[in-house]
Scaffold this motif. Structure first.
Motif, PDB file in Angstrom:
ATOM      1  N   ASP A  92     -48.665  34.278-121.353  1.00 22.65           N
ATOM      2  CA  ASP A  92     -47.703  33.659-120.448  1.00 22.65           C
ATOM      3  C   ASP A  92     -46.309  34.259-120.644  1.00 22.65           C
ATOM      4  O   ASP A  92     -45.580  34.478-119.684  1.00 22.65           O
ATOM      5  CB  ASP A  92     -47.647  32.145-120.659  1.00 22.65           C
ATOM      6  CG  ASP A  92     -48.818  31.426-120.003  1.00 22.65           C
ATOM      7  OD1 ASP A  92     -49.517  32.056-119.174  1.00 22.65           O
ATOM      8  OD2 ASP A  92     -49.031  30.246-120.329  1.00 22.65           O
ATOM      9  N   ARG A 117     -46.284  37.576-118.908  1.00 22.08           N
ATOM     10  CA  ARG A 117     -46.217  37.373-117.451  1.00 22.08           C
ATOM     11  C   ARG A 117     -44.793  37.057-117.018  1.00 22.08           C
ATOM     12  O   ARG A 117     -44.320  37.558-116.016  1.00 22.08           O
ATOM     13  CB  ARG A 117     -47.141  36.228-117.039  1.00 22.08           C
ATOM     14  CG  ARG A 117     -48.572  36.621-116.938  1.00 22.08           C
ATOM     15  CD  ARG A 117     -49.388  35.510-116.266  1.00 22.08           C
ATOM     16  NE  ARG A 117     -50.782  35.717-116.527  1.00 22.08           N
ATOM     17  CZ  ARG A 117     -51.547  34.927-117.262  1.00 22.08           C
ATOM     18  NH1 ARG A 117     -51.062  33.829-117.812  1.00 22.08           N
ATOM     19  NH2 ARG A 117     -52.809  35.201-117.452  1.00 22.08           N
ATOM     20  N   ASP A 118     -44.096  36.214-117.783  1.00 20.56           N
ATOM     21  CA  ASP A 118     -42.721  35.873-117.444  1.00 20.56           C
ATOM     22  C   ASP A 118     -41.814  37.095-117.512  1.00 20.56           C
ATOM     23  O   ASP A 118     -40.877  37.221-116.730  1.00 20.56           O
ATOM     24  CB  ASP A 118     -42.181  34.781-118.375  1.00 20.56           C
ATOM     25  CG  ASP A 118     -42.691  33.399-118.009  1.00 20.56           C
ATOM     26  OD1 ASP A 118     -43.236  33.242-116.887  1.00 20.56           O
ATOM     27  OD2 ASP A 118     -42.570  32.483-118.838  1.00 20.56           O
ATOM     28  N   LYS A 128     -42.322  39.111-114.243  1.00 20.86           N
ATOM     29  CA  LYS A 128     -41.813  38.478-113.031  1.00 20.86           C
ATOM     30  C   LYS A 128     -40.330  38.766-112.863  1.00 20.86           C
ATOM     31  O   LYS A 128     -39.561  38.732-113.817  1.00 20.86           O
ATOM     32  CB  LYS A 128     -41.985  36.959-113.099  1.00 20.86           C
ATOM     33  CG  LYS A 128     -43.377  36.477-112.909  1.00 20.86           C
ATOM     34  CD  LYS A 128     -43.376  34.952-112.934  1.00 20.86           C
ATOM     35  CE  LYS A 128     -44.776  34.419-112.795  1.00 20.86           C
ATOM     36  NZ  LYS A 128     -44.780  32.944-112.797  1.00 20.86           N
ATOM     37  N   SER A 129     -39.934  39.008-111.637  1.00 21.93           N
ATOM     38  CA  SER A 129     -38.514  39.065-111.332  1.00 21.93           C
ATOM     39  C   SER A 129     -37.978  37.651-111.392  1.00 21.93           C
ATOM     40  O   SER A 129     -38.699  36.692-111.139  1.00 21.93           O
ATOM     41  CB  SER A 129     -38.317  39.648-109.936  1.00 21.93           C
ATOM     42  OG  SER A 129     -38.770  40.980-109.902  1.00 21.93           O
ATOM     43  N   SER A 130     -36.704  37.521-111.718  1.00 21.45           N
ATOM     44  CA  SER A 130     -36.139  36.178-111.822  1.00 21.45           C
ATOM     45  C   SER A 130     -34.960  36.002-110.877  1.00 21.45           C
ATOM     46  O   SER A 130     -34.208  36.938-110.604  1.00 21.45           O
ATOM     47  CB  SER A 130     -35.724  35.881-113.260  1.00 21.45           C
ATOM     48  OG  SER A 130     -34.758  36.805-113.700  1.00 21.45           O
ATOM     49  N   GLU A 167     -44.017  34.200-106.480  1.00 24.01           N
ATOM     50  CA  GLU A 167     -44.237  34.556-107.879  1.00 24.01           C
ATOM     51  C   GLU A 167     -43.003  35.068-108.605  1.00 24.01           C
ATOM     52  O   GLU A 167     -43.084  35.927-109.480  1.00 24.01           O
ATOM     53  CB  GLU A 167     -45.402  35.537-108.001  1.00 24.01           C
ATOM     54  CG  GLU A 167     -46.709  34.943-107.515  1.00 24.01           C
ATOM     55  CD  GLU A 167     -47.891  35.867-107.734  1.00 24.01           C
ATOM     56  OE1 GLU A 167     -47.736  36.894-108.406  1.00 24.01           O
ATOM     57  OE2 GLU A 167     -48.964  35.529-107.228  1.00 24.01           O
ATOM     58  N   TRP A 168     -41.851  34.537-108.257  1.00 23.91           N
ATOM     59  CA  TRP A 168     -40.632  34.812-108.998  1.00 23.91           C
ATOM     60  C   TRP A 168     -40.448  33.731-110.055  1.00 23.91           C
ATOM     61  O   TRP A 168     -40.860  32.593-109.863  1.00 23.91           O
ATOM     62  CB  TRP A 168     -39.419  34.776-108.068  1.00 23.91           C
ATOM     63  CG  TRP A 168     -39.206  36.020-107.270  1.00 23.91           C
ATOM     64  CD1 TRP A 168     -40.051  36.549-106.345  1.00 23.91           C
ATOM     65  CD2 TRP A 168     -38.068  36.860-107.310  1.00 23.91           C
ATOM     66  NE1 TRP A 168     -39.501  37.675-105.815  1.00 23.91           N
ATOM     67  CE2 TRP A 168     -38.284  37.890-106.377  1.00 23.91           C
ATOM     68  CE3 TRP A 168     -36.881  36.841-108.034  1.00 23.91           C
ATOM     69  CZ2 TRP A 168     -37.346  38.903-106.163  1.00 23.91           C
ATOM     70  CZ3 TRP A 168     -35.958  37.840-107.810  1.00 23.91           C
ATOM     71  CH2 TRP A 168     -36.193  38.866-106.889  1.00 23.91           C
ATOM     72  N   LYS A 169     -39.816  34.071-111.138  1.00 26.63           N
ATOM     73  CA  LYS A 169     -39.382  33.082-112.118  1.00 26.63           C
ATOM     74  C   LYS A 169     -38.095  32.489-111.550  1.00 26.63           C
ATOM     75  O   LYS A 169     -37.152  33.223-111.242  1.00 26.63           O
ATOM     76  CB  LYS A 169     -39.122  33.740-113.470  1.00 26.63           C
ATOM     77  CG  LYS A 169     -38.645  32.783-114.524  1.00 26.63           C
ATOM     78  CD  LYS A 169     -38.411  33.493-115.844  1.00 26.63           C
ATOM     79  CE  LYS A 169     -37.883  32.506-116.874  1.00 26.63           C
ATOM     80  NZ  LYS A 169     -37.525  33.196-118.116  1.00 26.63           N
ATOM     81  N   ARG A 219     -41.781  43.556-108.079  1.00 31.28           N
ATOM     82  CA  ARG A 219     -42.229  42.278-107.519  1.00 31.28           C
ATOM     83  C   ARG A 219     -41.099  41.627-106.748  1.00 31.28           C
ATOM     84  O   ARG A 219     -40.386  40.798-107.267  1.00 31.28           O
ATOM     85  CB  ARG A 219     -42.651  41.331-108.645  1.00 31.28           C
ATOM     86  CG  ARG A 219     -43.938  41.663-109.267  1.00 31.28           C
ATOM     87  CD  ARG A 219     -44.162  40.603-110.332  1.00 31.28           C
ATOM     88  NE  ARG A 219     -45.495  40.692-110.827  1.00 31.28           N
ATOM     89  CZ  ARG A 219     -46.398  39.731-110.718  1.00 31.28           C
ATOM     90  NH1 ARG A 219     -46.113  38.623-110.125  1.00 31.28           N
ATOM     91  NH2 ARG A 219     -47.574  39.897-111.201  1.00 31.28           N
TER      92      ARG A 219
END
Length: 148
Positions: free
Chosen positions: A10, A13-14, A17-19, A41-43, A138
Motif C-alpha cells: 500500500d 502504491r501511494d 499515485k499522483s497527489s 486514482e489520485w491520492k 497517472r
C-alpha cells in the motif's frame, strides 16, 4: 489484521499515485472535487482553510494544488506566495467564482500556474493538468471510473 507485506505494498502504491491537495472552504465543493480525483486514482488531500492547506502542502508535497481564492485565514493569494517560495515544482491552480482581471493577474503574480472560474468542469480541469504536468504517468482521465 494486515500483514507487513500488505502495508508495504500500500505504501508503494501511494508513492506511485499522483497527489492533489484541494484547499477549499466550501465542504460540498471540496468533497465533490476530491471524489472525482479519488475515482481517477489520485491520492487526495483536503484542507478547509489556507493555513491548513499550506501546512499539508509543505508536509506532503503534492504535484497539484487546487486552491480557492477567498477563504478564511490565509486567502488564495497568500497560499500561492507561501507555497511557491517552498515548493517550486508543485503546480497551483487557483479556482474562484470571481471573474476579475485583477484577481487573475494577482493570483498568477503570487505564484499560481493557472486561474479557473467556478464551477469547474472536470474535462477542463483534466486538460489544464495535462498541460501543466505532461510527464506525470497517472493523470486524471476525463471520465473517472465509476465505483462498483
Amino acid at each position: 489484521m494486515r500483514n507487513y507485506d500488505e502495508e508495504k505494498l500500500d505504501g508503494i502504491r501511494d508513492m506511485v499515485k499522483s497527489s492533489v491537495l484541494i484547499i477549499e472552504d466550501d465542504d460540498d465543493s471540496r468533497r465533490a472535487i476530491a471524489n472525482l480525483f479519488a475515482r481517477a486514482e489520485w491520492k487526495v488531500l483536503e484542507a478547509a482553510d489556507g493555513d491548513s492547506g499550506i501546512e499539508l502542502a509543505i508536509r506532503n508535497r503534492p504535484e497539484v494544488i487546487l486552491c480557492d481564492l477567498l477563504m478564511p485565514k490565509s486567502n488564495g493569494f497568500q497560499v500561492c506566495r507561501t507555497i511557491r517560495r517552498q515548493l517550486q515544482p508543485t503546480k497551483i491552480i487557483v479556482v474562484s467564482g470571481r471573474d476579475y482581471a485583477v484577481d487573475r493577474a494577482s493570483a498568477l503574480e503570487a505564484g499560481a500556474d493557472e486561474y479557473l472560474l467556478k464551477p469547474i468542469k472536470w474535462e477542463v480541469l483534466c486538460d489544464v493538468i495535462d498541460r501543466l504536468l505532461p510527464a506525470i504517468p497517472r493523470r486524471p482521465s476525463a471520465k473517472p471510473s465509476m465505483p462498483a
